[in-house]
Design a protein around this motif. Sequence first.
Motif, PDB file in Angstrom:
ATOM      1  N   UNK A   1       0.852  -1.166   0.000  1.00  0.00           N
ATOM      2  CA  UNK A   1       0.000   0.000   0.000  1.00  0.00           C
ATOM      3  C   UNK A   1       0.902   1.234   0.000  1.00  0.00           C
ATOM      4  N   UNK A   2       0.518   2.194  -0.766  1.00  0.00           N
ATOM      5  CA  UNK A   2       1.268   3.450  -0.790  1.00  0.00           C
ATOM      6  C   UNK A   2       0.990   4.242   0.480  1.00  0.00           C
ATOM      7  N   UNK A   3       1.976   5.005   0.884  1.00  0.00           N
ATOM      8  CA  UNK A   3       1.852   5.775   2.128  1.00  0.00           C
ATOM      9  C   UNK A   3       0.674   6.743   2.087  1.00  0.00           C
ATOM     10  N   UNK A   4       0.468   7.395   0.960  1.00  0.00           N
ATOM     11  CA  UNK A   4      -0.624   8.378   0.861  1.00  0.00           C
ATOM     12  C   UNK A   4      -1.983   7.693   1.011  1.00  0.00           C
ATOM     13  N   UNK A   5      -2.115   6.489   0.472  1.00  0.00           N
ATOM     14  CA  UNK A   5      -3.364   5.732   0.608  1.00  0.00           C
ATOM     15  C   UNK A   5      -3.590   5.331   2.066  1.00  0.00           C
ATOM     16  N   UNK A  74       1.261   1.296   9.836  1.00  0.00           N
ATOM     17  CA  UNK A  74       1.154   2.734   9.611  1.00  0.00           C
ATOM     18  C   UNK A  74       0.458   3.313  10.836  1.00  0.00           C
ATOM     19  N   UNK A  75       0.974   4.416  11.351  1.00  0.00           N
ATOM     20  CA  UNK A  75       0.424   5.003  12.568  1.00  0.00           C
ATOM     21  C   UNK A  75       0.283   6.506  12.378  1.00  0.00           C
ATOM     22  N   UNK A  76      -0.901   7.024  12.721  1.00  0.00           N
ATOM     23  CA  UNK A  76      -1.161   8.459  12.565  1.00  0.00           C
ATOM     24  C   UNK A  76      -1.686   9.040  13.864  1.00  0.00           C
ATOM     25  N   UNK A  77      -1.043  10.123  14.288  1.00  0.00           N
ATOM     26  CA  UNK A  77      -1.529  10.943  15.408  1.00  0.00           C
ATOM     27  C   UNK A  77      -1.387  12.394  14.957  1.00  0.00           C
ATOM     28  N   UNK A  78      -2.425  13.200  15.117  1.00  0.00           N
ATOM     29  CA  UNK A  78      -2.378  14.596  14.655  1.00  0.00           C
ATOM     30  C   UNK A  78      -1.560  15.481  15.599  1.00  0.00           C
ATOM     31  N   UNK A  79      -0.280  15.212  15.650  1.00  0.00           N
ATOM     32  CA  UNK A  79       0.655  15.924  16.520  1.00  0.00           C
ATOM     33  C   UNK A  79       1.780  16.507  15.680  1.00  0.00           C
ATOM     34  N   UNK A  80       2.502  17.461  16.247  1.00  0.00           N
ATOM     35  CA  UNK A  80       3.639  18.033  15.527  1.00  0.00           C
ATOM     36  C   UNK A  80       4.770  17.025  15.400  1.00  0.00           C
ATOM     37  N   UNK A  81       5.075  16.343  16.487  1.00  0.00           N
ATOM     38  CA  UNK A  81       6.121  15.331  16.479  1.00  0.00           C
ATOM     39  C   UNK A  81       5.537  14.000  16.028  1.00  0.00           C
ATOM     40  N   UNK A  82       6.409  13.051  15.719  1.00  0.00           N
ATOM     41  CA  UNK A  82       5.962  11.706  15.387  1.00  0.00           C
ATOM     42  C   UNK A  82       5.684  10.954  16.678  1.00  0.00           C
ATOM     43  N   UNK A  99      10.657  -7.573  13.055  1.00  0.00           N
ATOM     44  CA  UNK A  99      11.305  -6.680  12.084  1.00  0.00           C
ATOM     45  C   UNK A  99      10.295  -5.874  11.264  1.00  0.00           C
ATOM     46  N   UNK A 100       9.055  -5.825  11.729  1.00  0.00           N
ATOM     47  CA  UNK A 100       8.012  -5.078  11.038  1.00  0.00           C
ATOM     48  C   UNK A 100       8.450  -3.631  10.815  1.00  0.00           C
ATOM     49  N   UNK A 101       8.082  -3.080   9.664  1.00  0.00           N
ATOM     50  CA  UNK A 101       8.348  -1.666   9.399  1.00  0.00           C
ATOM     51  C   UNK A 101       7.269  -0.833  10.090  1.00  0.00           C
ATOM     52  N   UNK A 102       7.673   0.201  10.795  1.00  0.00           N
ATOM     53  CA  UNK A 102       6.755   1.102  11.488  1.00  0.00           C
ATOM     54  C   UNK A 102       6.846   2.461  10.795  1.00  0.00           C
ATOM     55  N   UNK A 103       5.735   2.904  10.212  1.00  0.00           N
ATOM     56  CA  UNK A 103       5.702   4.182   9.495  1.00  0.00           C
ATOM     57  C   UNK A 103       4.814   5.134  10.284  1.00  0.00           C
ATOM     58  N   UNK A 104       5.393   6.243  10.725  1.00  0.00           N
ATOM     59  CA  UNK A 104       4.690   7.214  11.558  1.00  0.00           C
ATOM     60  C   UNK A 104       4.380   8.466  10.758  1.00  0.00           C
TER      61      UNK A 104
END
Length: 133
Positions: A1-5, A74-82, A99-104
């Motif tokens: 999956x693409x990051x934008x999606x 993929x993890x999203x929080x509406x914060x300034x920092x990750x 070894x999972x990839x974590x994308x913040x």
Amino acid sequence: MRKIEALQILKNIIKKAYCPYSNFPVAALVEDNNGEYATGINVENASFGLTVCAERIAMFNFVVNGFKNPVRLFLYAPTEDFTPPCGACRQVLAEFNPDMEIILFNKEENFTSYKLSELLPQSFSGENLKGKQ
């Protein structure tokens, strides 16, 4: 999956987060290599210890849906920092793929990524239980 999606899915589901105490909504998506995925949002409880994070809900939904071999979160929080996963979530995720990839993602829609093993080196696993009974 693409990051934008993934980010668009996360921004849609974060509206469902139940966080009346912290006012800190979080949304997560766990994906396998085939593009199968499951999502989660944080669900708080007045008895704070019973709160469940978005990452764990997403991982548990992934398992409930019969998916196997998660490769990225993929993890999203509406914060300034990750906002990285908490320690409990890191341990749960490591059970399935250390070894999972974590994308913040942050509120500006920027991202950074890590390997789970970078965030949780020397995790506890089933190997630690062998021969201990």
